[in-house]
Scaffold this motif. Sequence first.
Motif, PDB file in Angstrom:
ATOM      1  N   LEU A   1       0.678  -1.437  -0.047  1.00  0.00           N
ATOM      2  CA  LEU A   1      -0.311  -0.163  -0.109  1.00  0.00           C
ATOM      3  C   LEU A   1       1.168   1.153  -0.025  1.00  0.00           C
ATOM      4  CD1 LEU A   1      -2.183   1.621   0.341  1.00  0.00           C
ATOM      5  CD2 LEU A   1      -2.822   1.436   2.383  1.00  0.00           C
ATOM      6  N   GLN A   2       0.721   1.567  -1.070  1.00  0.00           N
ATOM      7  CA  GLN A   2       1.691   3.163  -0.795  1.00  0.00           C
ATOM      8  C   GLN A   2       0.721   4.038  -0.679  1.00  0.00           C
ATOM      9  OE1 GLN A   2       5.869   3.763  -2.417  1.00  0.00           O
ATOM     10  NE2 GLN A   2       4.741   5.789  -1.429  1.00  0.00           N
ATOM     11  N   MET A   3       0.828   4.574   0.115  1.00  0.00           N
ATOM     12  CA  MET A   3       0.203   6.474   0.335  1.00  0.00           C
ATOM     13  C   MET A   3       0.786   7.570   0.187  1.00  0.00           C
ATOM     14  SD  MET A   3      -1.915   4.539   4.048  1.00  0.00           S
ATOM     15  CE  MET A   3       0.225   5.210   4.662  1.00  0.00           C
ATOM     16  N   THR A   4      -0.072   8.261  -0.511  1.00  0.00           N
ATOM     17  CA  THR A   4       1.205   9.638  -0.378  1.00  0.00           C
ATOM     18  C   THR A   4       0.471  10.989   0.188  1.00  0.00           C
ATOM     19  OG1 THR A   4       0.467  10.093  -3.190  1.00  0.00           O
ATOM     20  CG2 THR A   4       1.994   8.688  -2.811  1.00  0.00           C
ATOM     21  N   ASN A   5       0.685  11.955   0.001  1.00  0.00           N
ATOM     22  CA  ASN A   5       0.231  12.952   1.018  1.00  0.00           C
ATOM     23  C   ASN A   5      -0.623  12.693   1.581  1.00  0.00           C
ATOM     24  OD1 ASN A   5      -1.147  15.539   0.271  1.00  0.00           O
ATOM     25  ND2 ASN A   5      -2.588  14.873  -1.244  1.00  0.00           N
ATOM     26  N   LEU A   6       0.011  11.872   2.459  1.00  0.00           N
ATOM     27  CA  LEU A   6      -0.792  11.860   4.110  1.00  0.00           C
ATOM     28  C   LEU A   6      -1.349  13.553   4.581  1.00  0.00           C
ATOM     29  CD1 LEU A   6       1.321   8.895   4.601  1.00  0.00           C
ATOM     30  CD2 LEU A   6      -0.886   8.508   4.194  1.00  0.00           C
ATOM     31  N   GLN A   7      -2.645  12.778   5.594  1.00  0.00           N
ATOM     32  CA  GLN A   7      -3.085  13.809   6.032  1.00  0.00           C
ATOM     33  C   GLN A   7      -3.730  13.281   7.637  1.00  0.00           C
ATOM     34  OE1 GLN A   7      -3.523  17.048   4.995  1.00  0.00           O
ATOM     35  NE2 GLN A   7      -1.989  16.265   3.010  1.00  0.00           N
ATOM     36  N   PRO A   8      -3.174  14.846   8.200  1.00  0.00           N
ATOM     37  CA  PRO A   8      -3.382  13.373   9.554  1.00  0.00           C
ATOM     38  C   PRO A   8      -4.480  12.986   9.789  1.00  0.00           C
ATOM     39  CG  PRO A   8      -2.761  16.043   9.535  1.00  0.00           C
ATOM     40  CD  PRO A   8      -3.263  15.963   8.725  1.00  0.00           C
ATOM     41  N   GLU A   9      -5.695  13.169   8.802  1.00  0.00           N
ATOM     42  CA  GLU A   9      -6.843  12.220   9.484  1.00  0.00           C
ATOM     43  C   GLU A   9      -7.010  10.471   8.587  1.00  0.00           C
ATOM     44  OE1 GLU A   9      -6.750  15.074   7.898  1.00  0.00           O
ATOM     45  OE2 GLU A   9      -7.538  15.152   5.471  1.00  0.00           O
ATOM     46  N   ASP A  10      -5.261  10.813   8.585  1.00  0.00           N
ATOM     47  CA  ASP A  10      -5.454   8.832   7.325  1.00  0.00           C
ATOM     48  C   ASP A  10      -4.557   8.422   8.781  1.00  0.00           C
ATOM     49  OD1 ASP A  10      -4.078  11.034   4.418  1.00  0.00           O
ATOM     50  OD2 ASP A  10      -5.781   9.370   5.086  1.00  0.00           O
ATOM     51  N   THR A  11      -4.342   8.998   9.824  1.00  0.00           N
ATOM     52  CA  THR A  11      -3.387   8.672  11.249  1.00  0.00           C
ATOM     53  C   THR A  11      -4.592   7.413  11.505  1.00  0.00           C
ATOM     54  OG1 THR A  11      -2.584  10.824  11.749  1.00  0.00           O
ATOM     55  CG2 THR A  11      -3.392   8.802  13.983  1.00  0.00           C
ATOM     56  N   GLY A  12      -3.764   6.170  11.904  1.00  0.00           N
ATOM     57  CA  GLY A  12      -4.332   4.749  12.698  1.00  0.00           C
ATOM     58  C   GLY A  12      -3.782   4.272  12.428  1.00  0.00           C
ATOM     59  N   THR A  13      -4.324   2.844  12.643  1.00  0.00           N
ATOM     60  CA  THR A  13      -3.554   1.979  12.897  1.00  0.00           C
ATOM     61  C   THR A  13      -4.251   0.680  11.378  1.00  0.00           C
ATOM     62  OG1 THR A  13      -3.622   1.149  15.370  1.00  0.00           O
ATOM     63  CG2 THR A  13      -3.509  -0.552  13.873  1.00  0.00           C
TER      64      THR A  13
END
Length: 117
Positions: free
Chosen positions: A79-91
């Motif tokens: 899973l490649q995640m880009t432009n991460l935002q605070p709402e992407d926080t989690g387990t």
Amino acid sequence: QLQAYGGGLVQAGGSLRLSCAASGDTFDDYAIVWFRQAPGKERKGVIGIIGRDGSAYHTDSAKGRFTISTNNAKNAVFLQMTNLQPEDTGTYYCEAFELIEPYRDYWGEGTLVTVSS
């Protein structure tokens, strides 16, 4: 068994790559889904892939930012995640469920992603 790893702390706008590895099997007959569980909230699906043909399925929050793929051996999903935002926080958890009998279902242990603003 599944093993999920690759989480960490990243600043907003940054990128991370999560991995979900299978031991003793391949993903040919499985669908693999990444879930996110934010603190205090329920676990929700984010993105998935069909191991055999690589068809990918996104939620609205993942479109344009997250990419899912497998390796050639089809024993790992990324899973490649880009432009991460605070709402992407989690387990983040990966699940592999078998699309043919006996319809086995496996979960990996979560890997924590923290996005700071």
